[in-house]
Design a protein around this motif. Structure first.
Motif, PDB file in Angstrom:
ATOM      1  N   GLU A  24      -8.300  -4.828  -8.935  1.00 45.66           N
ATOM      2  CA  GLU A  24      -9.260  -4.490  -8.257  1.00 45.66           C
ATOM      3  C   GLU A  24      -9.960  -5.549  -7.096  1.00 45.66           C
ATOM      4  O   GLU A  24      -9.960  -6.932  -7.806  1.00 45.66           O
ATOM      5  CB  GLU A  24     -10.426  -3.846  -8.884  1.00 45.66           C
ATOM      6  N   VAL A  27       0.767  -1.403   0.145  1.00 45.75           N
ATOM      7  CA  VAL A  27       0.042  -0.067  -0.055  1.00 45.75           C
ATOM      8  C   VAL A  27       0.976   1.455   0.112  1.00 45.75           C
ATOM      9  O   VAL A  27       1.994   1.386   0.706  1.00 45.75           O
ATOM     10  CB  VAL A  27      -1.064   0.132   1.145  1.00 45.75           C
ATOM     11  N   THR A  41       2.722  -0.788 -10.650  1.00 47.62           N
ATOM     12  CA  THR A  41       1.489  -0.438 -11.077  1.00 47.62           C
ATOM     13  C   THR A  41       0.510  -0.705 -10.139  1.00 47.62           C
ATOM     14  O   THR A  41       0.630  -1.368  -8.868  1.00 47.62           O
ATOM     15  CB  THR A  41       1.040  -1.482 -12.315  1.00 47.62           C
ATOM     16  N   ARG A  42      -0.767  -0.240 -10.300  1.00 48.56           N
ATOM     17  CA  ARG A  42      -1.841  -0.629  -9.369  1.00 48.56           C
ATOM     18  C   ARG A  42      -2.209  -2.193  -9.560  1.00 48.56           C
ATOM     19  O   ARG A  42      -1.998  -2.795 -10.402  1.00 48.56           O
ATOM     20  CB  ARG A  42      -3.275   0.199  -9.665  1.00 48.56           C
ATOM     21  N   GLN A  43      -2.683  -2.611  -8.303  1.00 47.02           N
ATOM     22  CA  GLN A  43      -2.960  -4.090  -8.167  1.00 47.02           C
ATOM     23  C   GLN A  43      -4.554  -4.458  -8.844  1.00 47.02           C
ATOM     24  O   GLN A  43      -5.290  -3.180  -9.084  1.00 47.02           O
ATOM     25  CB  GLN A  43      -3.176  -4.525  -6.704  1.00 47.02           C
ATOM     26  N   ASP A  74      -3.433   3.796  -2.146  1.00 44.92           N
ATOM     27  CA  ASP A  74      -3.544   2.958  -3.208  1.00 44.92           C
ATOM     28  C   ASP A  74      -2.795   1.493  -3.102  1.00 44.92           C
ATOM     29  O   ASP A  74      -1.816   1.429  -2.686  1.00 44.92           O
ATOM     30  CB  ASP A  74      -3.065   3.621  -4.763  1.00 44.92           C
ATOM     31  N   ALA A  75      -3.506   0.428  -3.496  1.00 42.37           N
ATOM     32  CA  ALA A  75      -2.587  -0.954  -3.556  1.00 42.37           C
ATOM     33  C   ALA A  75      -2.045  -1.026  -4.523  1.00 42.37           C
ATOM     34  O   ALA A  75      -2.380  -1.035  -5.836  1.00 42.37           O
ATOM     35  CB  ALA A  75      -3.861  -2.096  -3.417  1.00 42.37           C
ATOM     36  N   VAL A  76      -0.656  -1.313  -4.719  1.00 40.65           N
ATOM     37  CA  VAL A  76       0.291  -1.582  -5.947  1.00 40.65           C
ATOM     38  C   VAL A  76       1.016  -2.772  -5.807  1.00 40.65           C
ATOM     39  O   VAL A  76       1.073  -3.381  -4.805  1.00 40.65           O
ATOM     40  CB  VAL A  76       1.166  -0.147  -5.707  1.00 40.65           C
ATOM     41  N   ASP A 105       0.397   9.357 -10.857  1.00 41.82           N
ATOM     42  CA  ASP A 105      -0.291   8.070 -10.897  1.00 41.82           C
ATOM     43  C   ASP A 105      -0.916   7.332  -9.726  1.00 41.82           C
ATOM     44  O   ASP A 105      -1.847   6.709  -9.725  1.00 41.82           O
ATOM     45  CB  ASP A 105       0.726   6.896 -11.352  1.00 41.82           C
ATOM     46  N   PHE A 106      -0.451   7.794  -8.430  1.00 38.76           N
ATOM     47  CA  PHE A 106      -0.903   7.021  -6.882  1.00 38.76           C
ATOM     48  C   PHE A 106      -1.086   8.137  -6.158  1.00 38.76           C
ATOM     49  O   PHE A 106      -0.453   9.329  -6.159  1.00 38.76           O
ATOM     50  CB  PHE A 106       0.329   6.055  -6.775  1.00 38.76           C
ATOM     51  N   ALA A 107      -1.960   7.499  -5.215  1.00 35.65           N
ATOM     52  CA  ALA A 107      -2.211   8.538  -4.099  1.00 35.65           C
ATOM     53  C   ALA A 107      -2.183   7.451  -2.734  1.00 35.65           C
ATOM     54  O   ALA A 107      -2.074   6.362  -2.865  1.00 35.65           O
ATOM     55  CB  ALA A 107      -3.718   9.082  -4.294  1.00 35.65           C
TER      56      ALA A 107
END
Length: 335
Positions: free
Chosen positions: A130, A67, A126-128, A82-84, A77-79
């Motif tokens: 959902e 996270v 990258t993001r995971q 966020d799960a990455v 790209d992320f906050a």
């Protein structure tokens, strides 16, 4: 924070879990990630076992999921929250393959993800998908993306194709799942009757016990009406490649991914030429490939097959479980 280091010259008994200094605030373009999971790959085993030498004190593990705790200036790209999930080649963002070694790969050429926190450039992640857990997401960096690139990016997989997968390791199981997800047929091999039954349950149309059928390439042709398969996920290397060439159709595609049977050997070049098949080596994929794979996953109900999860402190035990070869799918570390 907890961190695992590998002492030279390597070996499972030289993995040390210790307290390390936590990273500070991320700089411009960076993120700080609270890591929660990793997954074991053949490449990771090669490093920790000392078969692929690395620097003394290296932090192992190529796969990392967690996270975002903090973001640096200029990160869009992320906050926070966020799960990455990490990427295998941090500098290969998109376009054709540009890297042919492991000097930039986390857990090998640079420190990896067997630790609680890390600060890295945002484009290393990258993001995971959902709804996926950290352990599930950690399986994608190496094994998932390798299978995706082999079949979809390089192989141009389409509905109705036939795919041959060898064994029940992480790449092979992901290849089976991606093939079924996209409407392709699958033939799978194993030397375990129990694993063959599980392969059927996952959607393999035909299974072959390769010890009972040492000429399994001919069996594959028989099962496909003499034509052969469109795609082969070749993880064995020189010991299995001749049978894979026998099994592939004229004009088919063989993805050369693994070297489980060795790093060199004889190749039946005349048969490969007659088959006019494409034999393509590959090492994982780019950040863009990973993003496209995750988008496809989110359009399906696919979930990775996880054999077992270990705590970070049990990393040596986890690799011994991998070494024994009894696992089916992925082995994960969670913390």
């Amino acid at each position: 924070m907890k961190v695992v280091t590998l002492q030279a010259p390597g070996g499972l008994d030289r993995l040390e879990v210790q307290e390390g200094e936590a990273p500070g605030e991320p700089g411009p373009g960076e993120i700080r990630v609270r890591l929660h999971a990793s997954s074991l790959n053949f490449h990771d085993y090669g490093v920790v076992a000392g078969k692929m030498p690395t620097e003394d004190g290296r932090v192992p593990m190529s796969d990392g999921a967690g996270v975002v705790e903090a973001v640096g200036e200029g990160v869009d790209d992320f906050a926070v929250g966020d799960a990455v999930v990490s990427t295998f080649f941090p500098s290969w963002l998109e376009g054709p393959a540009r890297i042919g070694d492991f000097t930039s790969v986390p857990g090998d050429g640079v420190d990896g993800y067997a630790r609680e926190r890390v600060v890295r450039p945002a484009h290393w992640f990258t993001r995971q998908p959902e709804g996926w857990s950290h352990a599930q997401s950690a399986t994608l960096t190496t094994a998932g993306l390798t299978a995706w690139r082999a079949l979809v990016v390089d192989g141009g997989l389409k509905a109705g194709d036939t795919v041959l997968v060898l064994g029940t390791g992480g790449v092979s199981i992901f290849a089976l799942q991606f093939a079924r997800m996209m409407g392709a047929r699958v033939i799978a091999t194993s030397s375990s009757d129990a694993k063959l039954e599980t392969l059927r349950e996952l959607g393999a149309e035909h299974v072959i016990h390769y010890r009972d059928e040492p000429e399994w390439g001919r069996k594959v042709k028989e099962l496909t009406g003499g034509a052969g398969v469109d795609h082969v996920i070749e993880v064995g290397g020189p010991g299995t490649l001749p049978q894979s060439i026998e099994a592939v159709r004229i004009g088919g595609h063989i993805s050369l991914i693994g070297v489980l049977t060795g790093r060199g050997g004889e190749v039946p070049t005349a048969k490969l030429m007659a088959k006019q098949a494409r034999l393509q080596g590959l090492i994982v994929g780019s950040r863009r490939h990973q993003m496209e794979m995750i988008r496809a996953i989110e359009a399906s109900d696919l979930r990775p097959v996880i054999d077992r999860e270990f705590a970070l402190e049990e990393i040596a035990e986890a690799f011994r479980h991998q070494e024994a070869g009894r696992h089916f799918g992925k082995i994960c570390l969670t913390w």
